[in-house]
Design a protein around this motif. Structure first.
Motif, mmCIF file in Angstrom:
data_model
loop_
_atom_site.group_PDB
_atom_site.id
_atom_site.type_symbol
_atom_site.label_atom_id
_atom_site.label_comp_id
_atom_site.label_asym_id
_atom_site.label_seq_id
_atom_site.Cartn_x
_atom_site.Cartn_y
_atom_site.Cartn_z
ATOM 1 N N TYR A 148 12.917 -12.056 -37.664
ATOM 2 C CA TYR A 148 12.351 -12.800 -36.544
ATOM 3 C C TYR A 148 12.314 -11.843 -35.354
ATOM 4 C CZ TYR A 148 13.241 -17.263 -38.980
ATOM 5 O OH TYR A 148 13.247 -18.301 -39.869
ATOM 6 N N HIS A 157 12.192 -21.915 -30.034
ATOM 7 C CA HIS A 157 11.492 -21.369 -31.189
ATOM 8 C C HIS A 157 12.244 -21.569 -32.499
ATOM 9 C CE1 HIS A 157 9.066 -19.551 -28.076
ATOM 10 N NE2 HIS A 157 10.162 -19.008 -27.554
ATOM 11 N N TYR A 388 2.296 -12.735 -43.353
ATOM 12 C CA TYR A 388 2.845 -12.644 -42.002
ATOM 13 C C TYR A 388 1.695 -12.534 -41.007
ATOM 14 C CZ TYR A 388 5.087 -10.188 -38.028
ATOM 15 O OH TYR A 388 5.514 -9.787 -36.781
ATOM 16 N N GLU A 397 3.360 -15.574 -30.682
ATOM 17 C CA GLU A 397 2.633 -16.132 -31.825
ATOM 18 C C GLU A 397 2.844 -15.251 -33.045
ATOM 19 O OE1 GLU A 397 0.743 -19.051 -33.131
ATOM 20 O OE2 GLU A 397 -0.863 -18.684 -31.703
ATOM 21 N N GLU A 398 3.944 -15.478 -33.743
ATOM 22 C CA GLU A 398 4.231 -14.814 -35.010
ATOM 23 C C GLU A 398 4.680 -15.865 -36.007
ATOM 24 O OE1 GLU A 398 6.305 -11.196 -35.185
ATOM 25 O OE2 GLU A 398 5.594 -10.436 -33.254
ATOM 26 N N HIS A 399 4.120 -15.811 -37.210
ATOM 27 C CA HIS A 399 4.389 -16.846 -38.200
ATOM 28 C C HIS A 399 4.540 -16.213 -39.579
ATOM 29 C CE1 HIS A 399 3.129 -19.877 -35.230
ATOM 30 N NE2 HIS A 399 2.101 -19.095 -34.986
ATOM 31 N N ASN A 400 5.308 -16.873 -40.425
ATOM 32 C CA ASN A 400 5.449 -16.492 -41.820
ATOM 33 C C ASN A 400 5.016 -17.662 -42.700
ATOM 34 O OD1 ASN A 400 6.832 -13.891 -41.403
ATOM 35 N ND2 ASN A 400 8.522 -15.151 -40.676
ATOM 36 N N MET A 419 -1.191 -24.087 -37.712
ATOM 37 C CA MET A 419 -0.248 -22.978 -37.605
ATOM 38 C C MET A 419 -0.536 -22.102 -36.386
ATOM 39 S SD MET A 419 0.605 -19.859 -40.227
ATOM 40 C CE MET A 419 -0.752 -18.879 -39.571
#
Length: 448
Positions: A148, A157, A388, A397-400, A419
């Motif tokens: 993360y 978050h 990713y 704005e970072e997502h898995n 998302m």
């Protein structure tokens, strides 16, 4: 007083002095509430063990040219902790993309990517081809399957975490994270991990052990109470306490993946003295990527032949190769080995590597914000595990998206409509792994 616990990663018995020269204390002493919150003790102790796999490792460059911030690591000088380098999708993160022993093998090869590659100017905040940053350091310690970023460690978050009121040496606990927010909009943030306390004869805290990944390698600071208190209260820092590790990690649990591999990383590897690869040893390559075998023969035993095998099949035998680098590329995926036949007909230690294919396509030229879309995935000798996402327009704005067995079999991953929250350029990384490590493939798309 000695506190004993079982290291879950390597199954070895660890004895930790409550008040040692390096400031390590037992989880019970470190957390005054441990007796009432026994479930916290084991994961806190494990976090310290995991962190110190990376922060206490020692190594010495065997050649010049290994890049660091503002210069180069010096040949023959001993360093502690893995190098700092934000390798992103280009290089490889120690502990996530490669074993620690793969890095250590590359250190021993003067023709490895550590000495021949420099990411400075190619990748922001990166120099060394193998490295670690603050977020991958804390995420590794906290048993996450993928890092993360630092600004996503705390609320709102993540779940299972809170901000500690009135942060100080007296209110801190082992396993707490210190978060430093960006100094300017779009600037970098930072996370540090509390790994121990030193107490005087009366049990009063005198120092707090704080460890993090920072140029040039990991840092190990034993801060006095005064220094710690001023540090944690400056620059808008927050002291974050994870109250529920599983809730904080959500589906991002190391035990769901092959990496991180704490058992292998905590072991003492035997590094090949005859033969090493440009990526070290125990490592995956992309299909068609050059594999550079460096025949070093450090003990001058003499080399009759280099033998490369895929499984039990001999792919090539090179007679009297001499010392130096031999390059080959492989179009057939599989697990490979390479070894040397020495002049006395004995065999050298084997180098192990994998050749893998990993790719994906996005069947749209641009992504419409708020709509579901799909990614077609393809791999060989490697399981696709994560898609990713990183927005260039919004650093938060970072997502898995964790890929299921069904999606792997279907060759398709569906991305939920809700998302993404930001328009602009979006990085999409496909991440796969096998028993030797992980590979990454990046493509960019525009969100409209």
């Amino acid at each position: 007083m000695i506190f004993e616990y079982r290291c879950l990663a390597c199954w070895s018995l660890i004895l930790v002095s409550c008040i040692g020269a390096d400031g390590i204390v037992s989880a019970e002493e470190a957390n005054p509430n441990a007796r009432a919150a026994g479930s916290r003790v084991s994961w806190q102790a494990q976090v310290v063990e995991n962190a110190r796999i990376m922060s206490r490792v020692k190594w010495s460059p065997v050649a010049s040219g290994m890049p660091k911030r503002g210069g180069y690591f010096e040949k023959g000088v001993e360093y502690t902790g893995v190098p700092y380098s934000s390798v992103k999708s280009v290089g490889r993160y120690v502990g996530y993309d490669i074993f620690l022993k793969t890095f250590l093998a590359a250190v021993e090869n003067p023709r490895s990517v550590l000495y021949t590659e420099n990411l400075r100017g190619k990748v922001s905040n990166a120099e060394c081809y193998y490295g670690k940053v603050c977020s991958s350091y804390t995420s590794y310690a906290l048993q996450c399957g993928i890092w993360y970023v630092s600004r996503l460690h705390g609320p709102p978050h993540r779940n299972g975490v809170r901000v500690v009121d009135s942060p100080s040496a007296q209110t801190a606990e082992v396993g707490d994270v210190i978060y430093t927010p960006p100094a300017t909009a779009g600037g970098g943030s930072h996370v540090e991990l509390i790994t121990g306390f030193t107490r005087d004869a009366d049990g009063k805290v005198t120092h707090v052990r704080v460890e993090d990944s920072w140029p040039q390698t990991t840092r190990n600071n034993n801060r006095s109470v005064k220094n710690f208190n001023s540090h944690v209260r400056a620059r808008g820092r927050q002291l974050l306490r994870i109250t529920d590790l599983d809730a904080w990690r959500e589906g991002n649990r190391a035990e769901s993946f092959l990496f991180p591999n704490y058992r292998e990383d905590s072991a003492s590897p035997e590094i090949n003295r005859v033969l090493l690869l440009d990526l070290g040893d125990w490592v995956p390559y992309h299909k068609g990527q050059d594999v550079k075998f460096n025949i070093m023969d450090r003990d001058d035993q003499g080399v009759k032949a280099l033998v490369v095998k895929r499984g039990d099949t001999v792919v090539e035998t090179i007679n009297r190769p001499g010392k130096g680098v031999i390059e080959r590329s492989f179009s057939t995926c599989g697990d490979y080995t390479a070894h040397c036949v020495l002049d006395d007909d004995s065999l050298s230690q084997v180098c192990e590597f994998a050749v893998c294919d990993l790719d994906f396509t996005m069947p749209v030229d641009a992504i419409a914000l708020g709509e579901t879309w799909e990614i077609d995935i393809d791999s060989e000798n490697m399981d696709v595990i994560i898609v990713y996402f990183k927005s260039d327009a919004n650093s938060y704005e970072e997502h898995n998206v964790f890929v299921s067995d069904q999606e792997r079999q279907a060759g398709k991953v569906v991305i939920p409509a809700d998302m993404l929250q930001s328009k602009g350029k979006l990085q999409v990384w496909l991440i796969g792994e096998n028993r030797y490590g992980r590979l990454k493939k990046r493509r960019d798309v525009v969100v409209e």
